[in-house]
Design a protein around this motif. Structure first.
Motif, PDB file in Angstrom:
ATOM      1  N   ALA A 245       0.826  -1.204   0.000  1.00 61.59           N
ATOM      2  CA  ALA A 245       0.000   0.000   0.000  1.00 61.59           C
ATOM      3  C   ALA A 245       0.861   1.256   0.000  1.00 61.59           C
ATOM      4  O   ALA A 245       0.499   2.257  -0.586  1.00 61.59           O
ATOM      5  CB  ALA A 245      -0.928  -0.002   1.208  1.00 61.59           C
ATOM      6  N   MET A 246       2.035   1.183   0.652  1.00 61.48           N
ATOM      7  CA  MET A 246       2.826   2.412   0.701  1.00 61.48           C
ATOM      8  C   MET A 246       3.472   2.709  -0.655  1.00 61.48           C
ATOM      9  O   MET A 246       3.681   3.869  -0.991  1.00 61.48           O
ATOM     10  CB  MET A 246       3.862   2.359   1.829  1.00 61.48           C
ATOM     11  N   PHE A 247       3.712   1.680  -1.463  1.00 57.20           N
ATOM     12  CA  PHE A 247       4.162   1.934  -2.839  1.00 57.20           C
ATOM     13  C   PHE A 247       3.066   2.664  -3.603  1.00 57.20           C
ATOM     14  O   PHE A 247       3.328   3.600  -4.353  1.00 57.20           O
ATOM     15  CB  PHE A 247       4.473   0.617  -3.558  1.00 57.20           C
ATOM     16  N   ALA A 248       1.817   2.217  -3.411  1.00 56.21           N
ATOM     17  CA  ALA A 248       0.706   2.828  -4.141  1.00 56.21           C
ATOM     18  C   ALA A 248       0.431   4.239  -3.646  1.00 56.21           C
ATOM     19  O   ALA A 248       0.124   5.129  -4.427  1.00 56.21           O
ATOM     20  CB  ALA A 248      -0.545   1.970  -3.987  1.00 56.21           C
ATOM     21  N   PHE A 281       8.310  16.639  -7.170  1.00 57.06           N
ATOM     22  CA  PHE A 281       9.380  15.654  -7.107  1.00 57.06           C
ATOM     23  C   PHE A 281       9.871  15.507  -5.668  1.00 57.06           C
ATOM     24  O   PHE A 281       9.996  14.396  -5.152  1.00 57.06           O
ATOM     25  CB  PHE A 281      10.514  16.141  -8.011  1.00 57.06           C
ATOM     26  N   MET A 282      10.094  16.680  -5.025  1.00 56.46           N
ATOM     27  CA  MET A 282      10.608  16.668  -3.664  1.00 56.46           C
ATOM     28  C   MET A 282       9.603  16.029  -2.717  1.00 56.46           C
ATOM     29  O   MET A 282       9.961  15.210  -1.874  1.00 56.46           O
ATOM     30  CB  MET A 282      10.888  18.098  -3.240  1.00 56.46           C
ATOM     31  N   MET A 288       8.042   9.451   0.753  1.00 54.06           N
ATOM     32  CA  MET A 288       8.679   8.133   0.837  1.00 54.06           C
ATOM     33  C   MET A 288       9.387   7.975   2.175  1.00 54.06           C
ATOM     34  O   MET A 288       9.281   6.932   2.834  1.00 54.06           O
ATOM     35  CB  MET A 288       9.701   7.963  -0.283  1.00 54.06           C
ATOM     36  N   ILE A 289      10.107   9.034   2.601  1.00 51.01           N
ATOM     37  CA  ILE A 289      10.820   8.957   3.883  1.00 51.01           C
ATOM     38  C   ILE A 289       9.818   8.839   5.027  1.00 51.01           C
ATOM     39  O   ILE A 289       9.984   8.015   5.934  1.00 51.01           O
ATOM     40  CB  ILE A 289      11.716  10.196   4.072  1.00 51.01           C
ATOM     41  N   PHE A 346      12.117   0.563  -2.200  1.00 54.18           N
ATOM     42  CA  PHE A 346      11.430   1.402  -3.189  1.00 54.18           C
ATOM     43  C   PHE A 346      12.220   1.429  -4.500  1.00 54.18           C
ATOM     44  O   PHE A 346      11.667   1.270  -5.582  1.00 54.18           O
ATOM     45  CB  PHE A 346      11.329   2.843  -2.669  1.00 54.18           C
ATOM     46  N   ILE A 347      13.533   1.675  -4.378  1.00 54.68           N
ATOM     47  CA  ILE A 347      14.359   1.853  -5.566  1.00 54.68           C
ATOM     48  C   ILE A 347      14.526   0.530  -6.301  1.00 54.68           C
ATOM     49  O   ILE A 347      14.428   0.453  -7.530  1.00 54.68           O
ATOM     50  CB  ILE A 347      15.727   2.444  -5.163  1.00 54.68           C
ATOM     51  N   PHE A 348      14.743  -0.527  -5.519  1.00 52.07           N
ATOM     52  CA  PHE A 348      14.979  -1.840  -6.126  1.00 52.07           C
ATOM     53  C   PHE A 348      13.737  -2.312  -6.873  1.00 52.07           C
ATOM     54  O   PHE A 348      13.827  -2.830  -7.988  1.00 52.07           O
ATOM     55  CB  PHE A 348      15.358  -2.836  -5.018  1.00 52.07           C
ATOM     56  N   ALA A 349      12.562  -2.075  -6.273  1.00 52.43           N
ATOM     57  CA  ALA A 349      11.319  -2.464  -6.945  1.00 52.43           C
ATOM     58  C   ALA A 349      11.157  -1.695  -8.243  1.00 52.43           C
ATOM     59  O   ALA A 349      10.670  -2.225  -9.239  1.00 52.43           O
ATOM     60  CB  ALA A 349      10.128  -2.195  -6.029  1.00 52.43           C
ATOM     61  N   ARG A 350      11.605  -0.424  -8.240  1.00 50.59           N
ATOM     62  CA  ARG A 350      11.489   0.365  -9.455  1.00 50.59           C
ATOM     63  C   ARG A 350      12.368  -0.229 -10.557  1.00 50.59           C
ATOM     64  O   ARG A 350      11.982  -0.235 -11.729  1.00 50.59           O
ATOM     65  CB  ARG A 350      11.900   1.810  -9.171  1.00 50.59           C
TER      66      ARG A 350
END
Lengths: 448, 138
Positions: A245-248, A281-282, A288-289, A346-350
């Motif tokens: 859910a947090m990715f979404a 963007f920021m 995310m943090i 987050f980054i790896f999933a991307r």
């Protein structure tokens, strides 16, 4: 330092008030400053990790190993032209980036980054800083200092409420641009974020049930004493739901349908340029943090380390040094480490996963995650009730937590196995295939 | 004094709101002074990958999005009710009553999910280009 606060107290109605206000400003400045400084570095790390996944060097020109690339990009955006396209709704167009950024910052202030300083420790640290024990100390006017910007009782509810305000900003940005891409991105984003918010709340309620409180310090306190006491042991399915859910919620791949470069150019921020774009963007990185820190707090013990160190004996032996270390390790080492883990995820999933189709996203959210969340909550409630019936001490025993975790995990894996063993082509993809077959047979260009 | 402390907790929100507003408005205002301006009409066009824009984007869109919003409202309010329940859950005196209440509540909630599932809300109608009833911009 006491004279300083006595001096400031003349303006604020007492040295105690001056201390509280100074501490608040310091906490806000350090925490906000830390997060804002981290954002450009996270962007560089994201680009570096993605480039390693894609077997290319990545940014390596600005600063050592390209580390300053993020700062230079920010500087560049300041010097770019601000374009206000024809036909936009001007008020909402200007308001939208602000509506995305402010909730992201407001959500930050709730995260506890260190323990509450009180009792003997506060006395020791107060005398170290040269403060009057009558003002700051276990018996003084200010008897505790929390290492969080604020510590309200509603804690996690506030976090859920404030993060959902960000939906308005994205939807308004998409609508006010008067651009087809933006409109599609905006409405997709709102549908996606509200769909996953329910699952997010259900995952959180399981934790609240175990802790019996919405206050984030109480939730962390319930996880004291090593990684086997963390809520991830009692709620393994809830943490999975929370992570998806947090990715979404943050619009990150594989759920970045709101942006979807390949189909919507830039989605809701297509028409935004210069710093207005940078604000979107920021705020994406700030949220995310925030949500990583929230996940670490709820499920991974927050600022507590995985192995409990014998702090009591250390403090007896080394005194002040050990006390200082105790209050510095949490905010500076343990919480950042946990947040970094989630950021890496987050980054790896991307780098690893393709983007979902819109209907797949909705199917996942409503038909899979929501029922799993509800069942998880029922099992947790049952486990807590059984525990209470046996012990009647108002606290959930460790054995119960492990059993709840085991039962939910077994149910979840069993259900997944059942689905995979009976897996056929879904109804939906069959419909799609038939539709396109019909279309290609009627269209001579496609049929050839 | 305790009341004042409680008030101060929320005063920090105000301080952070102020910081947030500054951080949001500052970056928008600063480029107005230092960034270049071009006066070309073309640069103010709606960006649609080089094509001339046809019509406005403020058109009707799929009703499916509206349905999601409706279900969300129902579920969100229901889930909000679970927070107070989770807080008073371990009161001790009426344990099984509490559990049955939660289970019943979630069961009725699931019925709403089942209903919308059966009505096909979660599998929005699939359309291909030839079936589309209206074009964007009309």
């Amino acid at each position: 330092m006491q004279p300083l606060f006595d001096f400031l107290g003349q303006f604020t109605g007492g040295a105690g008030n001056a201390f509280v206000i100074t501490a608040a400003i310091l906490k806000i400045a350090l925490f906000l400053g830390g997060v804002l400084t981290a954002v450009p570095f996270i962007i560089v790390f994201e680009r570096k990790i993605l480039s390693w996944i894609q077997d290319r060097p990545g940014p390596n020109r600005v600063g050592p190993f390209g580390l300053l690339q993020g700062f230079m990009d920010g500087l560049k955006l300041f010097l770019k032209e601000e374009i206000m396209p024809k036909g936009v709704d001007k008020t909402l167009f200007l308001l939208a980036p602000t509506l995305v950024v402010i909730p992201a910052f407001l959500a930050l202030c709730i995260v506890p980054f260190g323990p509450i300083i009180q009792g003997e420790h506060l006395d020791a640290l107060g005398s170290f800083l040269g403060l009057d024990p009558a003002m700051v100390g276990s018996g003084g006017e200010i008897s505790q200092v929390a290492l969080a910007v604020t510590n309200p009782n509603i804690g996690i509810l506030y976090l859920l409420a404030i993060t959902s305000v960000g939906v308005y900003g994205i939807t308004l940005a998409g609508w006010s641009s008067n651009n087809k891409w933006s409109l599609l991105g905006g409405i997709r984003a709102s549908a996606q974020m509200i769909s996953y918010e329910i699952t997010l709340s259900l995952a959180v309620i399981g934790v609240v049930l175990l802790a019996g409180s919405l206050n984030l310090y109480d939730i962390i306190e319930g996880q004291r004493g090593g990684f086997w006491h963390w809520n991830v042991v009692a709620q393994p399915v809830a943490i999975l739901l929370f992570i998806v859910a947090m990715f979404a919620e943050t619009n990150r791949l594989p759920f970045d349908l709101a942006e979807a470069e390949s189909e919507l150019t830039g989605g809701f921020h297509t028409e935004y340029s210069s710093m207005r774009f940078a604000l979107f963007f920021m705020s994406e990185y700030v949220s995310m943090i925030v949500i990583s820190a929230a996940c670490a707090t709820l499920f991974l013990g927050g600022f507590f380390g995985p192995i409990p160190l014998p702090w009591e004996t250390l403090m007896e032996q080394f005194g002040l040094v050990a006390i200082l270390a105790f209050y510095i390790v949490g905010p500076l080492v343990i919480l950042p480490a946990k947040v970094s883990f989630f950021l890496f995820l987050f980054i790896f999933a991307r780098g690893a996963l393709p983007r979902l189709r819109y209907d797949q996203l909705m199917t996942l959210g409503w038909k899979y995650m929501l029922p799993i969340g509800i069942i998880n909550l029922v099992v947790t409630a049952c486990g807590v009730a059984i525990d209470m019936a046996i012990t009647r001490d108002g606290e959930v025993a460790w054995v119960t937590k492990v059993s709840i975790g085991a039962v939910t995990l077994v149910l979840f894996l069993g259900w997944e196995l059942l689905i995979f063993s009976r897996r056929r082509r879904s109804q939906l993809s069959r419909e799609y295939r038939n539709l396109y077959r019909k279309e290609s047979s009627s269209d001579p260009a496609l049929a050839s | 004094m305790a009341g004042m402390e409680h008030f101060a907790e929320y005063g920090f929100f105000g301080a952070l709101l102020l910081a947030g507003v500054l951080l949001a408005v500052g970056p928008v205002v600063i480029p107005l002074f230092i960034s270049p301006r071009s006066r070309s009409e073309k640069s103010r066009d709606t960006y649609e990958c080089g094509m001339d824009t046809i019509g406005s984007a403020w058109v009707r869109f799929d009703l499916a999005f509206y349905l999601f919003a409706l279900i969300f409202v129902a579920f969100s309010v229901a889930v909000l009710y679970l927070f107070p329940v989770a807080l008073v859950y371990d009161d001790g005196s009426y344990l099984w009553r509490d559990f049955v209440a939660v289970a019943l509540f979630l069961g009725i909630l699931s019925l709403a999910l089942v209903y919308s599932w059966r009505r096909g809300v979660f599998s929005p109608a699939l359309r291909t280009t030839s079936q589309r009833t209206h074009r964007v911009g009309e």
